[in-house]
Design an enzyme around this catalytic site. Structure first.
Site, PDB file in Angstrom:
ATOM      1  N   ASP A  42       6.824  -2.536 -25.851  1.00  0.00           N
ATOM      2  CA  ASP A  42       7.502  -2.133 -27.083  1.00  0.00           C
ATOM      3  C   ASP A  42       6.859  -2.726 -28.336  1.00  0.00           C
ATOM      4  O   ASP A  42       5.984  -3.601 -28.248  1.00  0.00           O
ATOM      5  CB  ASP A  42       8.989  -2.536 -27.016  1.00  0.00           C
ATOM      6  CG  ASP A  42       9.206  -3.964 -26.504  1.00  0.00           C
ATOM      7  OD1 ASP A  42       8.236  -4.752 -26.509  1.00  0.00           O
ATOM      8  OD2 ASP A  42      10.322  -4.289 -26.098  1.00  0.00           O
ATOM      9  N   ASN A  64      21.778  -9.135 -23.450  1.00  0.00           N
ATOM     10  CA  ASN A  64      22.686  -8.008 -23.199  1.00  0.00           C
ATOM     11  C   ASN A  64      22.186  -7.115 -22.058  1.00  0.00           C
ATOM     12  O   ASN A  64      22.681  -6.016 -21.876  1.00  0.00           O
ATOM     13  CB  ASN A  64      22.861  -7.179 -24.479  1.00  0.00           C
ATOM     14  CG  ASN A  64      21.551  -6.573 -24.958  1.00  0.00           C
ATOM     15  OD1 ASN A  64      20.529  -6.665 -24.289  1.00  0.00           O
ATOM     16  ND2 ASN A  64      21.580  -5.929 -26.111  1.00  0.00           N
ATOM     17  N   HIS A  93      19.108  -5.897 -21.704  1.00  0.00           N
ATOM     18  CA  HIS A  93      18.055  -4.919 -22.004  1.00  0.00           C
ATOM     19  C   HIS A  93      16.728  -5.277 -21.335  1.00  0.00           C
ATOM     20  O   HIS A  93      16.447  -6.440 -21.057  1.00  0.00           O
ATOM     21  CB  HIS A  93      17.888  -4.677 -23.521  1.00  0.00           C
ATOM     22  CG  HIS A  93      17.218  -5.755 -24.307  1.00  0.00           C
ATOM     23  ND1 HIS A  93      17.505  -6.005 -25.631  1.00  0.00           N
ATOM     24  CD2 HIS A  93      16.251  -6.651 -23.990  1.00  0.00           C
ATOM     25  CE1 HIS A  93      16.743  -6.976 -26.071  1.00  0.00           C
ATOM     26  NE2 HIS A  93      15.978  -7.391 -25.100  1.00  0.00           N
ATOM     27  N   GLU A 109      18.310  -0.756 -25.051  1.00  0.00           N
ATOM     28  CA  GLU A 109      19.593  -1.417 -25.267  1.00  0.00           C
ATOM     29  C   GLU A 109      20.659  -0.789 -24.368  1.00  0.00           C
ATOM     30  O   GLU A 109      20.460   0.306 -23.826  1.00  0.00           O
ATOM     31  CB  GLU A 109      19.981  -1.261 -26.749  1.00  0.00           C
ATOM     32  CG  GLU A 109      19.005  -1.935 -27.720  1.00  0.00           C
ATOM     33  CD  GLU A 109      19.109  -3.460 -27.729  1.00  0.00           C
ATOM     34  OE1 GLU A 109      19.287  -4.074 -26.660  1.00  0.00           O
ATOM     35  OE2 GLU A 109      18.981  -4.048 -28.827  1.00  0.00           O
TER      36      GLU A 109
END
Ligand code: GLP
Length: 262
Positions: free
Chosen positions: A67, A136, A138, A143
């Site tokens: 990313d 979280n 990811h 996400e």
């Protein structure tokens, strides 16, 4: 899924570096999928040590990063281009022309995502994909509620992710709101996925990823679908797993499996 729990963070980090080095030793023109984040810094130190101290060469290796922040030019100090150049590329003798990250400062983000997917396919696919995990759940910047079959695209970052990554920027306001990320489907296409999680802040997402339901609310749980996924954990990151005794029995302190009749 192989769940390896190491007595110490440094052992889990060394195991991740060893898997990367072994992949390159086995296939000198390997295609590596690379990750960023604080957890990977020590892995890249170990990989660089390995290249310096052994005969393994990165001259034929290609790489694709997961990313990049949308809007950041490669030279930005907090871009993943900069991270990768400083932490790995400049230290292992890889041919920079064979390293790939999504372009954060592209003019047409959708075209850039299509280009990135096509480049991965043209390389023959990723042999080993390194992954961290967000607080979280990811992976990359997929996400929670990311489609489990998503491809490279633009994602909006959650407030929690922006806060977690603010340490790499001067101020929270400077953290971009969007990123270009390989999709979960893109990640699952890799031939081997290796996720490394260190520390207590990862215990909850790790437990959901390994033992929770397959759910878009925990993108890392998609690895349950993968035929060859290896989870490298230190004791703290493994602390919320229910079957920890079982994993320890199969791979004591992260050791290779011993198959004995019992
Ligand atoms: C970023 C990256 C992820 C990485 C995550 C965890 O959000 N996009 O690929 O897994 O950070 O980072 P850390 O290792 O700093 O906890």
């Amino acid at each position: 899924m192989k769940v390896l729990i190491f007595p110490d963070a440094k052992d889990a980090i060394a195991a991740a570096a060893r898997l990367v080095l072994d992949q390159v030793r086995l296939k000198p023109d390997a295609v590596l999928g690379l990750a960023t984040g604080g957890t990977m810094e020590a892995v890249y130190d170990k990989v660089a040590d390995g290249v310096r101290e052994t005969a393994v060469s990165f001259a034929g290796v290609s790489s694709f990063n997961l990313d990049e922040y949308l809007g950041l030019p490669p030279a930005h100090p907090a871009s993943y281009h900069t991270y990768m150049r400083q932490r790995l590329f400049s230290r292992v003798g890889i041919d920079l022309a064979k390293t790939h990250l999504p372009k954060g400062d592209c003019e047409d983000a959708e075209a850039e995502c299509r280009r990135y997917e096509a480049a991965i396919a043209a390389s023959g696919g990723i042999d080993l994909q390194l992954l961290g995990i967000g607080r979280n759940g990811h992976i990359g910047f997929n996400e929670p509620t990311s489609s489990l079959s998503s491809r490279t695209r633009v994602k909006t970052l959650t407030a929690d992710t922006r806060e977690a990554n603010a340490q790499f920027f001067d101020r929270l306001e400077d953290v971009p709101h969007y990123a270009l990320t390989m999709g979960i489907g893109t990640i699952l296409d890799a031939r081997h996925c290796v996720l490394l999680a260190i520390g207590a802040s990862k215990a909850e997402p790790v437990a959901k990823a390994i033992e929770g339901p397959l759910a878009a609310t925990c993108p890392a749980s998609a690895l349950q679908l993968h035929r060859h996924a290896t989870m490298l954990l230190d004791r703290e990151a493994a602390a919320s797993l229910q079957l920890v005794d079982y994993y320890q029995r199969v791979h004591p302190d992260g050791a290779p499996a011993q198959i004995e009749p019992r």
